[in-house]
Design an enzyme around this catalytic site. Structure first.
Site, short mmCIF file in Angstrom:
data_model
loop_
_atom_site.label_atom_id
_atom_site.label_comp_id
_atom_site.label_asym_id
_atom_site.label_seq_id
_atom_site.Cartn_x
_atom_site.Cartn_y
_atom_site.Cartn_z
N ASP A 302 -48.59 22.14 13.80
CA ASP A 302 -48.03 23.39 13.26
C ASP A 302 -46.67 23.12 12.65
OD1 ASP A 302 -47.54 26.02 12.71
OD2 ASP A 302 -47.23 26.63 14.79
N GLU A 336 -41.67 30.00 8.19
CA GLU A 336 -42.86 30.79 8.51
C GLU A 336 -42.78 31.31 9.93
OE1 GLU A 336 -46.97 31.37 10.21
OE2 GLU A 336 -45.42 29.95 10.80
N GLU A 337 -42.30 30.45 10.83
CA GLU A 337 -42.32 30.80 12.26
C GLU A 337 -41.45 32.01 12.59
OE1 GLU A 337 -44.45 29.69 14.13
OE2 GLU A 337 -44.97 27.63 13.62
N ASP A 364 -52.82 26.05 7.88
CA ASP A 364 -51.86 26.29 8.98
C ASP A 364 -52.59 26.66 10.26
OD1 ASP A 364 -49.61 26.73 10.51
OD2 ASP A 364 -49.20 28.71 9.68
#
Lengths: 491, 491
Positions: A302, A336-337, A364
């Site tokens: 990830d 993104e996180e 992803d």
């Protein structure tokens, strides 16, 4: 003379030249061996080269070894951006550039927890992303256990006031990770709901499917109108332990201390590379991955794997003798996180150009083998869907539904009407490692990674050359995804 | 009247009474159902009750939940001793007592490590047991990698001086854990050998078979004549990472900080329970386990399972209507992890009585199914060996060798001439969890635990009633074991 010109030629031309030579040799050998054998299609060639190439693994090894963890807003985040620019520049795209994105910044700090009574012992926790810290020495309070976020919403404030709330919601294992959405609300929204009822802290059973003593971090959000309470995840065995103690003793008092702090926001970048099409130079297929990661592992699954897969697949297209009809755009999203921060910035900055995205997708969901193709096209039975399934069949990829989000970042584009597809990976063990220190290179199967590159290469060549019209798409199901965008919208 | 007398009777008598009633009912039902069916043997009954009993699992759950980690010399160690006394007292032994043992005490403190250059990132380490700490802020030095302890012995002091030595010796997986001995020397003796050559610190690849980001702790020893340097283990993925960086960049500078401290020695206790034999009251079969554990997990496999297994098996013997010919002595040793400290004290305190130990054994290799019987009797083909193999055959236990050590603590007795046997467990995954935070209750298979209790019960009933003479034993191979007593002497 030929030798000299090859050495001086741009990298891309060397590849083209080499490819032409190899193709001649290849055709010649076939003709010699058996006059009736046909030349392989480009997609067949792409599969063959992908399944024998170390390129994606080399990219992933370099990223996870030489950068490691990549928390947005840190110095490592900027090293990652520079790494991504260098990587994409070396692949032979027509242009590589970056797009600034303002990202929230946060320091994890220490995270300690222990049972104070009745059975003193340490527990393993991880602060949820962007939690506030505790006072020094931590907070000490009795624990109240609830079985889910829904159960928390239902119990009385009297039962919660002055307590540490413990949401003990177990996530089930599933190939497509579909139970993630059922439990992730506790992580995203548990703190503010608990705070509303007077809780002094939140602990959740990790959103994960393993039984290892790793706590799974991940983003949480505070409701701005509620008090902000410190929030952390317990590893699964520690959640079991706490549950046993509560069952046996009724009252359990716990201490936990977080050294977390919010910092000044910082600048990160989406890193973008373009390879133009020959017939429709303004149009492109957008493939993405995110370059940030949580800070405890090295972000191999990830989303280092995603970067490696889409980059290696794009490189396979660049290495072909002819350009496709429309272009390939690789977007490595920032942050993104933290809530699709880079993807939202991308959609904003490119608002006038979204009609030129033929379709969008993202890798992803780890590095497991791809087994299913989901789409979001105007017509579920589009000629392109049929063509893709035919071309992907040698890789054991089956037909899925027409409600694809294309991946977390891509869902932002889908919500603006961009067609999408998802090459769905086998995520059976993805949530064993997701957001833990254990998300490291050794968890990636080199063979599965190759199969991913093969599938993405075939998808890219097929879609960049397609004549099918994919718009307008149905927006019905994606709205729900955006509301839950902290989850990984896979199914 | 009967009801009243049952309630007032000691617990053991209630069990005996209940057993007699059940036996009558059992025989009666057999007679009714089929006149030709024979009554089950005691060993068959023991297997049947063990395979349906939760008793061992309950003991293990209670220990790992209500005590948790049990580092010698801590307050938790003394709570464990009290817990063990209570447990054994409740089982109906004739007497329970404890034997004081002076144990070294040590505080782990913080353990942080990071690559300083060329790729700044945190690494996961665990201080080796009884390492000294570092100065505050840690030590920073370049790393020199060696492939084994033997390789360290061979390289020049010039290559080592001023460096952190990294012993990168990978342990292979094996059902009987036989590769542990090949690698554990780096943990036990690496620091002093490195220090002799001028090293400033020691890091070892964890002595383990997993690929998780858990570092495996374990005891280390300093040579009193050498400088004491701080010593820690790296998790396997971190060892891989460091090796990749060294391979690619040549020079890697690393910082690590340990907050470890030696404390005043403390008192712990061996906890002992005896159930006397009917015919030879002075003789007994000694079965053991150790009650201490490392501090990072809850010691479920090492060695909570051993306590649960030998206690539940002894209880099965106590619950039989008749006493065996000789007694059962359960010894729960203190401070095994620090170098068989309790076992040595036991042998010293009982020096005059060792001839009364008919044979000794120990359960200290996790909770996997037992698959092999090793012995150390005067005669490898003793009548007792044959009898045991026959009685254990329904549990799929095969014949092993006659060089058993009986387990780590038991090896001390074997070295003084006490016959022994080992009921060898399947340890295929034992070293995935051994000495890590991940040694927790969820790693124990309840079914395998029952099979263990069944085997130990059969072993106890068979050996306590045996007429075979097992002395004198050969001491040849055990001497080697004692020299390496920090390893788990299994094979």
């Amino acid at each position: 003379m030929i030798t000299v010109s090859v050495i001086n030629a741009p990298l891309k031309e060397v590849y083209v030249l080499r490819h032409i030579i190899l193709s001649f040799a290849f055709v010649a050998s076939i003709v010699n061996a058996n006059d009736t054998v046909e030349k392989k299609t480009i997609n067949e060639q792409l599969i063959e080269t992908a399944l024998t190439s170390r390129h994606a693994l080399d990219i992933l090894t370099d990223l996870t070894t030489n950068i490691g963890p990549r928390l947005p807003g840190t110095e490592a985040d900027l090293r990652t951006v520079a790494w991504a620019e260098n990587l994409l520049t070396s692949q032979g795209f027509d242009r590589v550039y970056k797009q600034p994105v303002r990202v929230p910044a946060w320091k994890r700090g220490i995270a300690n927890a222990s049972i104070v009574s009745p059975a003193p012992q340490a527990l393993i926790i991880s602060a949820l992303g962007h939690s506030v810290g505790t006072p020094e020495g931590g907070i000490t309070a009795p624990v109240v256990r609830v079985s889910s976020l829904a159960a928390l919403s239902e119990i009385s404030a009297r039962a919660v006031k002055g307590h540490i709330v413990f949401i003990d919601h177990k996530m089930e294992r599933h190939r497509a990770g579909k139970y993630y959405r059922e439990v992730v609300g506790g992580r995203s929204n548990g703190a503010s709901i608990a705070a509303t009822k007077g809780a002094v802290g939140l602990l959740i059973r990790s959103i994960g499917t393993d039984s290892d003593r790793f706590a799974h971090t991940g983003m949480m959000l505070y409701d701005v109108k509620k008090p902000r309470i410190p929030s952390a995840a317990l590893s699964a065995p520690d959640a079991d332990q706490l549950t046993r103690l509560l069952t046996q003793h009724g009252k359990v008092t716990l201490n936990f201390e977080l050294g977390s702090e919010h910092l000044e926001s910082a600048i990160s970048y989406n890193v973008i590379a373009e390879y133009d099409g020959a017939k429709f130079p303004e149009q492109y297929v957008l493939v993405g991955a995110h370059h940030d990661s949580w800070d405890e592992g090295t972000g191999a699954l990830d989303d280092g794997a995603g970067i490696a897969i889409v980059t290696a697949a794009a490189k396979q297209i660049i290495d072909l003798p002819d350009r496709p009809k429309r272009g390939v755009r690789v977007v490595l999203y920032a942050a993104e996180e933290l809530g699709l921060v880079g993807a939202k910035a991308y959609a904003r900055e490119n608002a006038d150009d979204l009609h030129n995205i033929y379709l969008a997708s993202e890798s992803d969901f780890g590095a497991g083998e791809i087994w299913k193709l989901d789409t979001r096209f105007s017509d579920a039975l589009s000629a392109l869907s049929k063509k893709l399934l035919k071309e992907l069949a040698p890789l054991n990829i089956e037909a899925g539904h027409n409600k694809a989000t294309g991946g977390p970042d891509t869902s932002v584009l889908v919500n603006k009407g961009v067609p999408a597809l998802t090459l769905l990976q086998d995520g059976t063990d993805y949530f064993d490692f997701h957001h833990t220190p254990n998300d490291t290179l050794d968890k990636v199967s080199p063979e599965a990674l190759k199969q991913n590159v093969a599938a993405w290469s075939v998808m890219l060549w097929t879609t960049t050359n397609s004549d099918a019209e994919l718009r307008p798409i149905s927006l019905k199901k994606t709205q729900r995804v955006e509301a839950k965008e902290l989850s990984t919208p896979q199914q």
